[in-house]
Design a protein around this motif. Sequence first.
Motif, PDB file in Angstrom:
ATOM      1  N   PRO A  82      42.745  49.355  37.948  1.00  0.00           N
ATOM      2  CA  PRO A  82      42.392  49.956  36.659  1.00  0.00           C
ATOM      3  C   PRO A  82      43.383  49.555  35.580  1.00  0.00           C
ATOM      4  O   PRO A  82      44.583  49.410  35.840  1.00  0.00           O
ATOM      5  N   ARG A  83      42.904  49.369  34.381  1.00  0.00           N
ATOM      6  CA  ARG A  83      43.783  48.936  33.299  1.00  0.00           C
ATOM      7  C   ARG A  83      44.858  49.974  33.038  1.00  0.00           C
ATOM      8  O   ARG A  83      44.597  51.186  33.029  1.00  0.00           O
ATOM      9  N   PRO A  84      46.101  49.539  32.825  1.00  0.00           N
ATOM     10  CA  PRO A  84      47.174  50.489  32.518  1.00  0.00           C
ATOM     11  C   PRO A  84      47.017  51.044  31.111  1.00  0.00           C
ATOM     12  O   PRO A  84      46.710  50.307  30.170  1.00  0.00           O
ATOM     13  N   LEU A  85      47.246  52.327  30.953  1.00  0.00           N
ATOM     14  CA  LEU A  85      47.021  52.970  29.660  1.00  0.00           C
ATOM     15  C   LEU A  85      48.143  52.732  28.663  1.00  0.00           C
ATOM     16  O   LEU A  85      48.059  53.205  27.527  1.00  0.00           O
ATOM     17  N   ASP A  86      49.196  52.003  29.061  1.00  0.00           N
ATOM     18  CA  ASP A  86      50.249  51.665  28.099  1.00  0.00           C
ATOM     19  C   ASP A  86      49.959  50.344  27.394  1.00  0.00           C
ATOM     20  O   ASP A  86      50.841  49.817  26.708  1.00  0.00           O
ATOM     21  N   ALA A  87      48.758  49.814  27.548  1.00  0.00           N
ATOM     22  CA  ALA A  87      48.332  48.600  26.847  1.00  0.00           C
ATOM     23  C   ALA A  87      47.288  48.966  25.807  1.00  0.00           C
ATOM     24  O   ALA A  87      46.333  49.691  26.092  1.00  0.00           O
ATOM     25  N   LEU A  90      44.950  45.628  19.495  1.00  0.00           N
ATOM     26  CA  LEU A  90      44.677  45.726  18.068  1.00  0.00           C
ATOM     27  C   LEU A  90      44.341  44.319  17.584  1.00  0.00           C
ATOM     28  O   LEU A  90      45.209  43.426  17.610  1.00  0.00           O
ATOM     29  N   GLY A  91      43.114  44.116  17.160  1.00  0.00           N
ATOM     30  CA  GLY A  91      42.692  42.784  16.780  1.00  0.00           C
ATOM     31  C   GLY A  91      42.649  41.877  17.997  1.00  0.00           C
ATOM     32  O   GLY A  91      42.041  42.192  19.014  1.00  0.00           O
ATOM     33  N   GLU A  92      43.359  40.741  17.921  1.00  0.00           N
ATOM     34  CA  GLU A  92      43.376  39.782  19.016  1.00  0.00           C
ATOM     35  C   GLU A  92      44.612  39.918  19.889  1.00  0.00           C
ATOM     36  O   GLU A  92      44.773  39.167  20.851  1.00  0.00           O
ATOM     37  N   ARG A  93      45.486  40.860  19.581  1.00  0.00           N
ATOM     38  CA  ARG A  93      46.749  40.973  20.310  1.00  0.00           C
ATOM     39  C   ARG A  93      46.807  42.283  21.089  1.00  0.00           C
ATOM     40  O   ARG A  93      46.265  43.304  20.659  1.00  0.00           O
ATOM     41  N   VAL A  94      47.466  42.226  22.248  1.00  0.00           N
ATOM     42  CA  VAL A  94      47.686  43.413  23.075  1.00  0.00           C
ATOM     43  C   VAL A  94      49.126  43.881  22.887  1.00  0.00           C
ATOM     44  O   VAL A  94      50.076  43.108  23.093  1.00  0.00           O
ATOM     45  N   ALA A 129      40.731  47.995  19.917  1.00  0.00           N
ATOM     46  CA  ALA A 129      39.584  47.307  20.511  1.00  0.00           C
ATOM     47  C   ALA A 129      39.569  47.560  22.008  1.00  0.00           C
ATOM     48  O   ALA A 129      40.557  48.021  22.590  1.00  0.00           O
ATOM     49  N   SER A 130      38.451  47.278  22.634  1.00  0.00           N
ATOM     50  CA  SER A 130      38.306  47.560  24.056  1.00  0.00           C
ATOM     51  C   SER A 130      39.060  46.540  24.900  1.00  0.00           C
ATOM     52  O   SER A 130      39.283  45.396  24.494  1.00  0.00           O
ATOM     53  N   LEU A 131      39.450  46.972  26.093  1.00  0.00           N
ATOM     54  CA  LEU A 131      40.093  46.128  27.087  1.00  0.00           C
ATOM     55  C   LEU A 131      39.274  46.189  28.371  1.00  0.00           C
ATOM     56  O   LEU A 131      38.561  47.170  28.610  1.00  0.00           O
ATOM     57  N   PRO A 132      39.353  45.162  29.229  1.00  0.00           N
ATOM     58  CA  PRO A 132      38.626  45.232  30.503  1.00  0.00           C
ATOM     59  C   PRO A 132      39.042  46.463  31.303  1.00  0.00           C
ATOM     60  O   PRO A 132      40.236  46.815  31.366  1.00  0.00           O
ATOM     61  N   ALA A 133      38.074  47.129  31.898  1.00  0.00           N
ATOM     62  CA  ALA A 133      38.365  48.336  32.673  1.00  0.00           C
ATOM     63  C   ALA A 133      39.164  48.031  33.933  1.00  0.00           C
ATOM     64  O   ALA A 133      39.934  48.868  34.414  1.00  0.00           O
ATOM     65  N   PHE A 134      38.983  46.821  34.491  1.00  0.00           N
ATOM     66  CA  PHE A 134      39.705  46.401  35.693  1.00  0.00           C
ATOM     67  C   PHE A 134      40.347  45.044  35.429  1.00  0.00           C
ATOM     68  O   PHE A 134      39.701  44.132  34.904  1.00  0.00           O
ATOM     69  N   TRP A 135      41.647  44.916  35.815  1.00  0.00           N
ATOM     70  CA  TRP A 135      42.388  43.674  35.629  1.00  0.00           C
ATOM     71  C   TRP A 135      42.628  43.010  36.972  1.00  0.00           C
ATOM     72  O   TRP A 135      42.905  43.683  37.977  1.00  0.00           O
ATOM     73  N   PRO A 154      44.748  40.071  28.703  1.00  0.00           N
ATOM     74  CA  PRO A 154      44.178  40.705  29.902  1.00  0.00           C
ATOM     75  C   PRO A 154      42.991  39.918  30.433  1.00  0.00           C
ATOM     76  O   PRO A 154      42.154  39.433  29.670  1.00  0.00           O
ATOM     77  N   GLN A 155      42.933  39.800  31.747  1.00  0.00           N
ATOM     78  CA  GLN A 155      41.829  39.106  32.401  1.00  0.00           C
ATOM     79  C   GLN A 155      41.200  40.041  33.421  1.00  0.00           C
ATOM     80  O   GLN A 155      41.886  40.553  34.312  1.00  0.00           O
ATOM     81  N   GLY A 156      39.915  40.275  33.273  1.00  0.00           N
ATOM     82  CA  GLY A 156      39.224  41.184  34.182  1.00  0.00           C
ATOM     83  C   GLY A 156      37.804  41.419  33.700  1.00  0.00           C
ATOM     84  O   GLY A 156      37.233  40.630  32.947  1.00  0.00           O
ATOM     85  N   HIS A 157      37.237  42.546  34.104  1.00  0.00           N
ATOM     86  CA  HIS A 157      35.867  42.883  33.700  1.00  0.00           C
ATOM     87  C   HIS A 157      35.654  44.380  33.860  1.00  0.00           C
ATOM     88  O   HIS A 157      36.591  45.130  34.171  1.00  0.00           O
TER      89      HIS A 157
END
Length: 365
Positions: A82-87, A90-94, A129-135, A154-157
Amino acid sequence: MLIEPRDPLIVRDGRPFTNSPGARARSLPFPLPQTLAGAYRTRRGLEEGLAFPKDALKVRGWGIRGPLLAEEAGGEWQLLVPRPLDALRLGERVYPLRPLAVPEDAGCNLPQSLVPVGLESPSLKEKPASLPAFWYWGNFLEWLVKDAPEGFAPQGHGGPVAEVRTHVSLAASGTAKEGALFQTSGLEFSCQEGRTLRRLALALWPEDGKDLEGVFPLGGERRLAYWHPGGPSLPPLPEAVLEGLLRHRAARVVLLTPGFFRKAYLPEGKAFFGAEVVAAVVGRPVVVSGFDLAEGWPKPTRRAVPAGSVYFVRLPEAWGEGEVRAFAERVWMQNLSEEEQDRKDGYGLAVLGVWSGEGFRWEGV
């Protein structure tokens, strides 16, 4: 061990469901650890000739770690977490979320002297912006071993895909009742994305190493799943994380499965084995219920800290290298929930990440 659902997996969210017109059985986005622990113990107990509910207390001692998501690629299985919540994107940057350095003449109303968590600058005010739910594990590991990595991508889906089926209630004659439609929502672990077939499974690690094999029901409606040994092993503790602990005497504790703590979202006494919790990033609580097979009645509803939650901790300066290493081994890929049965059920699986121990300082604030 891998569990690969053959049909869309239904893991109910606890809301009442009947075949009355308009009813909907909703599935959780990912199964809870106790669902997999219960299925594993039931199947293993039946294979060993145990009887239920008479032997329910005995099988509770069979502990697990997981479940985590696994994906087949090129004949090999790789882990996703699961994606860590400390990430935060914003825009194109994490950007990383880190504890803030509170000025001496300022304070906050957080309990037990916790400090707030925020971005590196108050000027960052874009809509997240959204991030993949799983990395993927390799990508996630980069986030762990580097404190605020530059240019991280981040790489995942999104994990298993929700699949909705519409049913009709039947009368005694076997014909459909007029207007008596209802729906069930399940998780599809094998799905087509363009020209790519994504094959997913649940990775589980029994504490005593006893794997199971064959076809057995899992989840609601007794839908079938294929159980087989193998799959990804538990990742070892990275030396880079241990070096960061020794250098900074601080770390991030990241939960990979939901966890239970007696003081809601905080561990008892703000401590993980002697390390002090100074800040936390937690999501909305996960409501957990179920049925106690041994006692014969429903379990009390509880709230768990969601997977992906992050705790920022500081280690005592007096600790030597051996004590720091022992702390890391007690946390890395171990279940950290405070009650022993919750740990046996797979709640609170955790890893460590590097943190400098320093808070972000906002200039001019």
